[in-house]
Design a protein around this motif. Structure first.
Motif, PDB file in Angstrom:
ATOM      1  N   GLU A  47      29.924  44.739  41.248  1.00  0.00           N
ATOM      2  CA  GLU A  47      28.692  44.447  41.994  1.00  0.00           C
ATOM      3  C   GLU A  47      28.119  43.064  41.682  1.00  0.00           C
ATOM      4  O   GLU A  47      27.744  42.340  42.600  1.00  0.00           O
ATOM      5  CB  GLU A  47      27.645  45.540  41.774  1.00  0.00           C
ATOM      6  N   GLN A  68      27.770  40.174  44.498  1.00  0.00           N
ATOM      7  CA  GLN A  68      26.517  39.464  44.795  1.00  0.00           C
ATOM      8  C   GLN A  68      26.696  37.958  44.648  1.00  0.00           C
ATOM      9  O   GLN A  68      26.088  37.188  45.375  1.00  0.00           O
ATOM     10  CB  GLN A  68      25.406  39.968  43.877  1.00  0.00           C
ATOM     11  N   ARG A  75      28.934  36.272  48.168  1.00  0.00           N
ATOM     12  CA  ARG A  75      28.407  37.017  49.313  1.00  0.00           C
ATOM     13  C   ARG A  75      29.458  37.108  50.417  1.00  0.00           C
ATOM     14  O   ARG A  75      30.371  36.293  50.497  1.00  0.00           O
ATOM     15  CB  ARG A  75      27.159  36.344  49.839  1.00  0.00           C
TER      16      ARG A  75
END
Length: 179
Positions: free
Chosen positions: A65, A69, A72
């Motif tokens: 994760e 992030q 993107r």
């Protein structure tokens, strides 16, 4: 009721330290393979693969994760799209110069430069971006996996929507090796 899957991230100092040491070398080797593919074994595909795997290594070490992030979806789509556009633009530029698609001999006839530079441009600016972006995108798509609170996407229901009776029935069903 405990969840039937475990999606927790376990931090490992050994893995994190190893990736911190190894990642710069694999990234450098991937770039080397990309830039020297015309003169030595390698090329845009192999170099893009190694660069993509370096990002996957970071995701395994520091969490999927946080890496998702950091990279993107718009950046990954931009990499792949940019690679396709560059590949097509170079190919159609050769058509505009009077040759066939990706016929780099037109560079020598029109601009008096080696046809090798056309191939290098396609490999470095096109193929390597496409391959690295696609590998990372596919990894993130597979890593998102299946969660019980989401539909499976195949017409079935999720674990949260099924009743306790259905779960008991499926648990009582025997599977035979004789089938």
């Amino acid at each position: 009721m405990p969840t039937p899957y475990d999606d927790t991230y376990t931090e490992s100092q050994v893995i994190m330290t190893a990736v911190k040491i190894i990642a710069p070398f694999t990234l450098t080797y991937g770039l080397f393979m990309t830039f020297h593919g015309g003169d030595a074994p390698g090329g845009g595909f192999q170099g893009g693969t190694i660069v993509g795997v370096t990002i996957l290594m970071l995701a395994f070490a520091f969490g999927i994760e946080p890496t998702r992030q950091w990279l993107r979806n718009s950046l990954l789509v931009g990499l792949v799209t940019g690679g396709v556009v560059i590949f097509g633009a170079i190919g159609f530029a050769m058509v505009a110069l009077g040759g066939n698609f990706l016929e780099f001999y037109q560079l020598k006839e029109v601009f008096h430069i080696k046809p090798k530079w056309g191939l290098e441009a396609v490999e470095i600016a096109g193929i390597s971006l496409i391959v690295a972006g696609t590998m990372i995108t596919l990894f993130f798509a597979m890593a998102s996996g299946f969660a019980p609170d989401r539909p499976s996407g195949t017409g079935g229901t999720s674990m949260a929507e099924s009743t306790a009776d259905e779960r008991r029935e499926s648990a009582d069903t025997e599977v035979s090796d004789d089938d």
